[in-house]
Motif scaffolding. Structure first.
Motif, PDB file in Angstrom:
ATOM      1  N   SER A   1       7.175 -16.247  -1.996  1.00 53.82           N
ATOM      2  CA  SER A   1       5.814 -15.703  -1.886  1.00 53.82           C
ATOM      3  C   SER A   1       5.764 -14.553  -0.889  1.00 53.82           C
ATOM      4  CB  SER A   1       4.834 -16.794  -1.468  1.00 53.82           C
ATOM      5  OG  SER A   1       5.046 -17.182  -0.129  1.00 53.82           O
ATOM      6  N   ILE A   2       6.590 -14.630   0.163  1.00 49.45           N
ATOM      7  CA  ILE A   2       6.603 -13.558   1.159  1.00 49.45           C
ATOM      8  C   ILE A   2       7.169 -12.277   0.563  1.00 49.45           C
ATOM      9  CG2 ILE A   2       7.746 -12.818   3.290  1.00 49.45           C
ATOM     10  CD1 ILE A   2       7.379 -15.629   4.355  1.00 49.45           C
ATOM     11  N   VAL A   3       8.288 -12.394  -0.167  1.00 51.20           N
ATOM     12  CA  VAL A   3       8.943 -11.202  -0.717  1.00 51.20           C
ATOM     13  C   VAL A   3       8.198 -10.672  -1.939  1.00 51.20           C
ATOM     14  CG1 VAL A   3      11.094 -10.264  -1.649  1.00 51.20           C
ATOM     15  CG2 VAL A   3      11.170 -11.972   0.177  1.00 51.20           C
ATOM     16  N   ASN A   4       7.719 -11.576  -2.802  1.00 49.84           N
ATOM     17  CA  ASN A   4       7.105 -11.076  -4.041  1.00 49.84           C
ATOM     18  C   ASN A   4       5.744 -10.435  -3.806  1.00 49.84           C
ATOM     19  OD1 ASN A   4       5.078 -13.078  -4.036  1.00 49.84           O
ATOM     20  ND2 ASN A   4       6.041 -14.305  -5.631  1.00 49.84           N
ATOM     21  N   ASP A   5       5.110 -10.718  -2.662  1.00 51.34           N
ATOM     22  CA  ASP A   5       3.880 -10.004  -2.320  1.00 51.34           C
ATOM     23  C   ASP A   5       4.151  -8.504  -2.247  1.00 51.34           C
ATOM     24  OD1 ASP A   5       2.522 -12.352  -2.189  1.00 51.34           O
ATOM     25  OD2 ASP A   5       2.348 -12.422  -0.016  1.00 51.34           O
ATOM     26  N   ALA A   6       5.218  -8.163  -1.537  1.00 52.50           N
ATOM     27  CA  ALA A   6       5.565  -6.751  -1.381  1.00 52.50           C
ATOM     28  C   ALA A   6       6.003  -6.149  -2.716  1.00 52.50           C
ATOM     29  CB  ALA A   6       6.672  -6.598  -0.337  1.00 52.50           C
ATOM     30  N   THR A   7       6.827  -6.866  -3.479  1.00 52.61           N
ATOM     31  CA  THR A   7       7.305  -6.358  -4.766  1.00 52.61           C
ATOM     32  C   THR A   7       6.151  -6.083  -5.712  1.00 52.61           C
ATOM     33  OG1 THR A   7       9.291  -7.718  -4.474  1.00 52.61           O
ATOM     34  CG2 THR A   7       8.914  -6.788  -6.657  1.00 52.61           C
ATOM     35  N   ALA A   8       5.249  -7.051  -5.832  1.00 51.09           N
ATOM     36  CA  ALA A   8       4.129  -6.903  -6.757  1.00 51.09           C
ATOM     37  C   ALA A   8       3.193  -5.782  -6.336  1.00 51.09           C
ATOM     38  CB  ALA A   8       3.364  -8.228  -6.862  1.00 51.09           C
ATOM     39  N   LEU A   9       2.937  -5.650  -5.034  1.00 51.79           N
ATOM     40  CA  LEU A   9       2.030  -4.602  -4.587  1.00 51.79           C
ATOM     41  C   LEU A   9       2.618  -3.209  -4.797  1.00 51.79           C
ATOM     42  CD1 LEU A   9       0.318  -5.892  -1.322  1.00 51.79           C
ATOM     43  CD2 LEU A   9      -0.706  -5.476  -3.552  1.00 51.79           C
ATOM     44  N   VAL A  10       3.919  -3.070  -4.601  1.00 57.22           N
ATOM     45  CA  VAL A  10       4.546  -1.770  -4.857  1.00 57.22           C
ATOM     46  C   VAL A  10       4.450  -1.423  -6.339  1.00 57.22           C
ATOM     47  CG1 VAL A  10       6.722  -0.494  -4.831  1.00 57.22           C
ATOM     48  CG2 VAL A  10       6.087  -1.897  -2.871  1.00 57.22           C
ATOM     49  N   LEU A  11       4.721  -2.403  -7.212  1.00 60.42           N
ATOM     50  CA  LEU A  11       4.596  -2.166  -8.657  1.00 60.42           C
ATOM     51  C   LEU A  11       3.150  -1.857  -9.034  1.00 60.42           C
ATOM     52  CD1 LEU A  11       6.926  -4.980 -10.049  1.00 60.42           C
ATOM     53  CD2 LEU A  11       7.388  -2.530  -9.983  1.00 60.42           C
ATOM     54  N   PHE A  12       2.210  -2.562  -8.419  1.00 59.41           N
ATOM     55  CA  PHE A  12       0.792  -2.310  -8.676  1.00 59.41           C
ATOM     56  C   PHE A  12       0.428  -0.873  -8.308  1.00 59.41           C
ATOM     57  CE2 PHE A  12      -3.308  -2.028  -6.434  1.00 59.41           C
ATOM     58  CZ  PHE A  12      -4.178  -2.189  -7.510  1.00 59.41           C
ATOM     59  N   THR A  13       0.878  -0.425  -7.142  1.00 56.02           N
ATOM     60  CA  THR A  13       0.583   0.939  -6.695  1.00 56.02           C
ATOM     61  C   THR A  13       1.150   1.972  -7.664  1.00 56.02           C
ATOM     62  OG1 THR A  13       0.615   0.199  -4.391  1.00 56.02           O
ATOM     63  CG2 THR A  13       0.834   2.564  -4.787  1.00 56.02           C
ATOM     64  N   LEU A  14       2.378   1.740  -8.123  1.00 59.56           N
ATOM     65  CA  LEU A  14       2.997   2.679  -9.062  1.00 59.56           C
ATOM     66  C   LEU A  14       2.255   2.683 -10.402  1.00 59.56           C
ATOM     67  CD1 LEU A  14       6.797   1.965  -8.410  1.00 59.56           C
ATOM     68  CD2 LEU A  14       5.405   3.849  -7.528  1.00 59.56           C
ATOM     69  N   ALA A  15       1.837   1.494 -10.864  1.00 63.26           N
ATOM     70  CA  ALA A  15       1.140   1.410 -12.151  1.00 63.26           C
ATOM     71  C   ALA A  15      -0.219   2.107 -12.090  1.00 63.26           C
ATOM     72  CB  ALA A  15       0.965  -0.063 -12.548  1.00 63.26           C
ATOM     73  N   VAL A  16      -0.963   1.897 -11.003  1.00 62.25           N
ATOM     74  CA  VAL A  16      -2.264   2.560 -10.855  1.00 62.25           C
ATOM     75  C   VAL A  16      -2.075   4.068 -10.750  1.00 62.25           C
ATOM     76  CG1 VAL A  16      -4.239   2.848  -9.318  1.00 62.25           C
ATOM     77  CG2 VAL A  16      -3.409   0.558  -9.838  1.00 62.25           C
ATOM     78  N   HIS A  17      -1.056   4.476 -10.017  1.00 59.61           N
ATOM     79  CA  HIS A  17      -0.784   5.911  -9.871  1.00 59.61           C
ATOM     80  C   HIS A  17      -0.467   6.544 -11.223  1.00 59.61           C
ATOM     81  CE1 HIS A  17       0.644   9.625  -8.004  1.00 59.61           C
ATOM     82  NE2 HIS A  17       1.734   9.543  -8.742  1.00 59.61           N
ATOM     83  N   ALA A  18       0.258   5.814 -12.066  1.00 61.87           N
ATOM     84  CA  ALA A  18       0.608   6.338 -13.387  1.00 61.87           C
ATOM     85  C   ALA A  18      -0.639   6.572 -14.240  1.00 61.87           C
ATOM     86  CB  ALA A  18       1.562   5.384 -14.092  1.00 61.87           C
ATOM     87  N   ILE A  19      -1.623   5.677 -14.120  1.00 64.69           N
ATOM     88  CA  ILE A  19      -2.850   5.819 -14.926  1.00 64.69           C
ATOM     89  C   ILE A  19      -3.744   6.913 -14.368  1.00 64.69           C
ATOM     90  CG2 ILE A  19      -4.967   4.646 -15.636  1.00 64.69           C
ATOM     91  CD1 ILE A  19      -3.450   2.075 -15.784  1.00 64.69           C
TER      92      ILE A  19
END
Length: 518
Positions: A150-168
């Motif tokens: 949960s500690i590591v995947n918080d960072a992984t998911a948020l980075v992917l979220f930021t990239l996905a929003v940026h793409a849109i």
């Protein structure tokens, strides 16, 4: 929005809700979310929104920091392979699977927006699961894997979220540039966190006051997050890196009083903020339902159940499947995870405030001023997944652990007896050295003999006679003993001779002894 009065009222309300949960044998988050949802529909109560920047900069840093601070580094390192398989592999698989299913289920939701939903729901929040596991004495390996993931995947998911929003929002994205940006944001955040932690440690060494040291330590997660965010790297990873660095070095740089005060404050603050967060999740129900008044109840229920079912089924398949494959290619020396362990890990995928904060952080418009596609629906599906996974999995985790016969950890942890023996030897050597360097008088010699008997597990033959000088001699000897035992305990930890759990238990005992002889 939240005001100081509302925050104080909600925190006060968390106490009776948590008390009710414990009296009923339920995880605290379940009652807190239900209580918040009930409050949301009280007539006349104003709608209470959550500003994403408040969640990310004020609420999350101390919670993540507290988790990283207490994370057993040795056990985390030992379980690093399964943790990374979940925190990176499962996050990517969840983003892809949820994105594809959501786009197929809701054709009006563009694939890119569906992928944003997938990134949002990829992060887990096992607060309730870990609380249940610890009460039932689940194996430390299971708790470490779930907590570390949960500690590591918080960072992984948020980075992917930021990239996905940026793409849109920019309509410009390529896989190579996305990979480069991912590495920069993740590695940069971790590096910033370590730098801030080192700087804080330098200042800490100059303070020399336990209260100031405790306050200074509380500021570390906020400083790490803001510093990383200011250079557009991952604030979450910065907080985690700073917390893990601080937790590893605290035995050597903090005094006993500073450790006890600082860790106690961090635990209380994290508990209060966690409670507040779950109540806030429940309070968002009315906001979310109001935003989707144009959808039918049946359609929304179908979307919610389907997305949540995919989340749960995918995690179970991934954990059990990867566990079976890992047993075939397990490195020499790595302890296997049994089926009951894997089953509990697979059922510990609750979603929480990080997902909701990310959903609320989605911009309302994209380039050209057009509305972000499906924003309200994404927020609703995120909220429903949080509630469904939290209520279903946290409530049934206890009977699941009992049904599959997951064995509890023993009270006397492996290596604890040997560690205590080593510390007793260190105490006796320190005592002999003290008596040789400062030959005691008759009364002091009797007092030191009685003290020596404690470490030899013997009862003193004669009762001690109170003598102020002898008591002062004994107090000085005890201070030397605690210092010697602390050095021996740290040396055993660095050589891998004592587990993190044993180390923390023995260090806490030494801290209390040190305070008693100050």
């Amino acid at each position: 929005m939240l005001s100081v009065h509302i925050i104080i009222a909600l925190i006060m309300g968390c106490v009776p809700l948590a008390w009710i949960a414990r009296r009923m044998g339920l995880p605290d988050p379940v009652t807190l979310v239900l209580g918040g949802a009930a409050l949301a529909f009280i007539p006349g109560l104003p709608q209470i929104g959550i500003a994403p920047e408040i969640v990310f900069t004020v609420l999350l840093p101390p919670i993540l920091y507290q988790a990283a601070l207490h994370l057993p580094w040795g056990e985390f390192r030992e379980s690093l392979r399964p943790i990374l398989i979940l925190a990176i592999g499962l996050v990517l698989a969840t983003m892809a699977a949820i994105g594809l299913v959501a786009h197929w289920l809701i054709p009006t939701l563009p694939l890119a927006a569906a992928m944003v939903l997938g990134a949002i729901l990829a992060a887990t929040d096992p607060t309730a699961a870990i609380a249940v596991m610890r009460k039932l004495g689940a194996p430390r390996r299971v708790v470490t894997v779930v907590e570390g993931e949960s500690i590591v995947n918080d960072a992984t998911a948020l980075v992917l979220f930021t990239l996905a929003v940026h793409a849109i929002t920019t309509d410009a994205f390529s896989i190579p540039s996305g990979v480069v940006q991912f590495v920069f944001v993740a590695a940069g955040g971790a590096l910033v966190g370590l730098v801030i932690a080192v700087l804080f440690e330098v200042v800490h060494s100059l303070l020399g006051d336990s209260e100031l040291e405790a306050i200074w330590g509380i500021m570390l997660p906020f400083a790490a997050y803001l510093a990383a965010d200011s250079v557009q790297t991952s604030g979450i990873l910065a907080v985690l890196a700073a917390g893990m660095f601080r937790g590893w070095h605290s035995p050597e740089v903090l005094s006993a009083r500073s450790r006890l005060i600082g860790f106690a404050i961090a635990d209380v603050v994290a508990f209060g903020l966690n409670s507040l967060i779950f109540v806030l999740i429940g309070l968002q129900l009315r906001n979310v339902v109001t935003a989707l008044s144009g959808y039918g109840v049946g359609r929304l229920a179908l979307y919610s159940v389907t997305i949540s079912a995919v989340l749960i089924a995918l995690r179970m398949a991934w954990v059990l499947g990867s566990g079976a494959l890992a047993s075939l290619f397990r490195p020499i020396g790595e302890r296997p995870m049994t089926f009951p362990m894997l089953a509990v890990v697979s059922w510990s995928g609750m979603r929480g405030i990080l997902s909701l904060a990310a959903a609320l952080a989605i911009p309302h418009t994209i380039g050209g001023g057009e509305p972000f596609p499906g924003r309200d629906l994404i927020v609703f599906l995120t909220f429903s997944a949080i509630v469904i996974t939290l209520l279903l999995q946290s409530v049934t985790l206890r009977p699941l652990m009992k049904a599959i016969g997951l064995e509890s950890d023993a009270q006397d942890l492996p290596g604890e007896t040997a560690a205590r023996r080593e510390m007793a030897v260190a105490a006796l050597k320190s005592l002999r050295r003290f008596a040789r360097d400062s030959p005691p008088g008759t009364a002091a010699a009797a007092s030191l003999k009685a003290l020596s008997a404690q470490y030899l597990a013997e009862a003193p033959a004669d009762a001690e006679v109170y003598d102020p000088a002898a008591q002062e001699t004994r107090r000085q000897a005890q201070k030397d003993i605690v210092a010697a035992q602390q050095q021996r305990l740290i040396a055993m930890k660095h050589r891998g001779l004592v587990s993190d759990q044993v180390f923390l238990r023995l260090q806490r005992e030494l801290d209390h002894v040190e305070l008693s002889v100050e």
